[in-house]
Scaffold this active site. Sequence first.
Site, PDB file in Angstrom:
ATOM      1  N   HIS A  99      -4.521 -55.018 -19.395  1.00 29.19           N
ATOM      2  CA  HIS A  99      -5.009 -56.336 -19.017  1.00 29.19           C
ATOM      3  C   HIS A  99      -4.920 -57.314 -20.184  1.00 29.19           C
ATOM      4  O   HIS A  99      -4.859 -56.916 -21.344  1.00 29.19           O
ATOM      5  CB  HIS A  99      -6.466 -56.264 -18.530  1.00 29.19           C
ATOM      6  CG  HIS A  99      -7.428 -55.831 -19.595  1.00 29.19           C
ATOM      7  ND1 HIS A  99      -7.521 -54.525 -20.030  1.00 29.19           N
ATOM      8  CD2 HIS A  99      -8.324 -56.536 -20.336  1.00 29.19           C
ATOM      9  CE1 HIS A  99      -8.441 -54.448 -20.979  1.00 29.19           C
ATOM     10  NE2 HIS A  99      -8.936 -55.651 -21.193  1.00 29.19           N
ATOM     11  N   HIS A 259      -3.627 -55.385 -23.451  1.00 27.99           N
ATOM     12  CA  HIS A 259      -4.123 -54.231 -24.195  1.00 27.99           C
ATOM     13  C   HIS A 259      -4.764 -53.221 -23.251  1.00 27.99           C
ATOM     14  O   HIS A 259      -5.058 -53.511 -22.089  1.00 27.99           O
ATOM     15  CB  HIS A 259      -5.097 -54.643 -25.308  1.00 27.99           C
ATOM     16  CG  HIS A 259      -6.285 -55.413 -24.829  1.00 27.99           C
ATOM     17  ND1 HIS A 259      -6.231 -56.758 -24.533  1.00 27.99           N
ATOM     18  CD2 HIS A 259      -7.569 -55.037 -24.605  1.00 27.99           C
ATOM     19  CE1 HIS A 259      -7.415 -57.183 -24.143  1.00 27.99           C
ATOM     20  NE2 HIS A 259      -8.256 -56.154 -24.174  1.00 27.99           N
TER      21      HIS A 259
END
Length: 303
Positions: A99, A259
Amino acid sequence: MTAQLTRTIHKLGASIGARIDGVHLDGDLPPEAVAEIRSALLTHKVVFLRDQHHLDDNAQLAFARLLGEPTLAHPTVKGQQHANVLAIDSDYGKANSWHTDVTFVDRVPAISILRAVELPPYGGSTVWANTVAAYEALPEALKALVDRLWAVHTNLYDYAGHVDSTRIGGVDVKETAYREEFTSHRYETEHPLVRVHPETGERALLLGHFVKRIVGVTGPESHAIFELLQNRVTRLENTVRWQWAEGDVAIWDNRATQHYGVADYDNAHRRLHRVTLAGDIPVSVEGVTSTTITGDAAHFSTP
């Protein structure tokens, strides 16, 4: 205290990541050191600093203000100890899904600063991916397609409560309460799939698990396009993986990365504190800005 005299930047991978040595983060960091950190951040997308054991929430915030204006901890989740600091705490769930932070609001945060507070004895690393490099590697025909596509992002996908929702003895009460708080107010925003970075002018893919659907195509087509592009983002060659140690701080450009927190530490406890800096409304390659569909996030981030 001020920065040490010898600052060095060590590149960690061809596409993304650098470690900065010789910096003591605090609110008194001299302008030239702040400028060097920002330059490294824009170049490498995520930078890491070791041995920042002196930091607490207040000092982390003081440093953050040198880079920008801190937002509230989250649009819906309150900071447990400080209004501007979000605890990424495994007791409330694990953020093990790709995300970009808070893309379900109109003003997506620009920069995130994450500090290790309590680490498991093994595992618990975080992986970042370069969404600019992912876009640049697309074939020209695919770029022509995605340059004009838009997607709806929503917070109804709770990345920190999505996985690991059941534990020994039944449903985890803390996790359930967190998930309810996360979705207590509904947010939906329509963003371009490709945004123009406001500082570098680079084009970056704006995806991640908060994407609900791609506008103007069928459900199966939306899923296929999303998977095609998301897989481009998360290719191993496009990522850097950081194994946390006490005193570590990570700073990433939220406009150019995704990440993933790796949940490979069993039932051990993991806690990191995040400060996010206010960003602007994404702009498409055609100069069109994102549009709010549901929810007013003005309280979260000053324009």
